[in-house]
Design an enzyme around this catalytic site. Structure first.
Site, mmCIF file in Angstrom:
data_model
loop_
_atom_site.group_PDB
_atom_site.id
_atom_site.type_symbol
_atom_site.label_atom_id
_atom_site.label_comp_id
_atom_site.label_asym_id
_atom_site.label_seq_id
_atom_site.Cartn_x
_atom_site.Cartn_y
_atom_site.Cartn_z
ATOM 1 N N GLU A 181 -2.282 13.480 122.822
ATOM 2 C CA GLU A 181 -2.439 14.910 122.575
ATOM 3 C C GLU A 181 -2.973 15.126 121.167
ATOM 4 O OE1 GLU A 181 1.498 16.529 123.112
ATOM 5 O OE2 GLU A 181 2.151 15.927 121.107
ATOM 6 N N ASP A 236 1.771 20.841 113.458
ATOM 7 C CA ASP A 236 0.417 20.861 114.020
ATOM 8 C C ASP A 236 -0.577 21.524 113.065
ATOM 9 O OD1 ASP A 236 1.879 19.986 116.288
ATOM 10 O OD2 ASP A 236 2.046 22.036 117.023
#
Length: 316
Positions: free
Chosen positions: A189, A12
């Site tokens: 997401e 991420d």
């Protein structure tokens, strides 16, 4: 040649290129219990830059588990970290939290806990990012839509009253609908925004976090009302996905920056160097940070290409 991967065991990834000439890097630590920062005057230099822990999870209570997907942003001359966390005693009750640091140097000063971002639904939520468009500060994030049974997360957008408070309507921009968004888990997401060519592009990640993980793309005209879901067009196909040929699997949860020339666009993302995962993908630490430059299609949309092959070998 750029190092691939750039940073091992960091998922991420997000980079903020600041006015001081540094690239500031943060990402999910595989222990899910801390927020780390690095900085370098070059992107490649992040590979060997010293890493500092600027905040740790609480031993009990709120912000005690699943410290995920931190992002570092500069709002009104103040540093903010957005991240997902859950209570230590209820580790799947994940919500978005905010830290603030008024010191000019985010490695110094004090990171103050500003609290949880209150959303219209009190459901599983994570992956917050913020951006300014036409003078308005927005927050985009992923959240479970309670009206859609079986959907894990959708992409939402709201204006902000301040860096830790939403205001006005909260618009649902995208839910998992295509087959490639629904493999393993029905997931949208990790939103991130890119503003170019009189358009606002919002990338997001879809499906489970194994080799099916990939990037989708929403596009809106810069002059449109970004809180109107009808203003956004969703790509019917992934815009960045696994490359078996290059040995890069499950690319996703991206961010954007520019190269040292200040002009060349750069995509950062994580991916694994193998397809098969033993056990739960969340317990596999080998989502590595990678980056590559990208160009633009004749119609003004981004052309990310395919994930480039590794040039750096993992140590045994």
């Amino acid at each position: 040649m750029h190092p691939h991967p750039l940073v091992l065991n960091r998922a991420d990834p997000q980079v903020h290129r600041h006015t001081d000439g540094f690239y500031y890097f943060t990402a999910t630590h595989p222990d899910y219990d801390r927020i780390v920062l690095r900085r370098s005057r070059t992107l490649s230099g992040l590979a060997t830059a010293a890493e500092s822990v600027v905040w740790r999870a609480h031993p009990t209570g709120d912000m005690g588990a699943h410290i995920w997907a931190p992002e570092l942003h500069r709002v009104d001359d103040t540093w903010y970290l957005y991240f997902a966390a859950a209570p230590a005693e209820d580790e799947w009750a994940i919500r978005v939290w905010v830290l603030e640091n008024t010191h000019p140097d985010p490695f110094r000063g004090t990171w103050t806990e500003k609290g949880r971002i209150e959303t219209a639904w009190d459901t599983f939520s994570l992956d917050a990012t913020t951006f300014v468009h036409r003078g308005t500060q927005y927050l985009a994030w992923a959240q479970q839509d309670p009206s859609r049974d079986g959907h894990n997360t959708a992409i939402l957008l709201s204006a902000m009253a301040n860096p830790w408070t939403l205001t006005g309507p909260q618009a649902l921009l995208s839910s998992p609908e295509y087959d490639w968004e629904c493999v393993g888990h029905k997931v949208n997401e990790g939103p991130y925004v890119l503003q170019r060519h009189d358009r606002v592009f919002l990338t997001y990640s879809a499906s489970a976090t194994d080799h099916h993980y990939c990037l989708g793309l929403l596009t809106a005209d810069a002059g449109s009302d970004l809180l109107d879901p009808a203003a956004w067009t969703k790509s019917p196909v992934p815009v960045f996905a696994t490359s078996e040929a290059n040995g890069v699997y499950g690319p996703g949860h991206n961010s954007f920056t520019v190269a040292e020339d200040g002009e060349t666009d750069v995509l950062l993302y994580h991916a694994r160097p193998y397809k098969e995962i033993d056990g739960d993908p969340l317990n596999d630490p080998n989502r590595h940070t990678r980056f590559q430059t990208f160009g633009w299609n004749p119609d003004g949309t981004p052309e990310f290409g395919v994930p480039v092959a590794d040039t750096v070998k993992e140590s045994a």
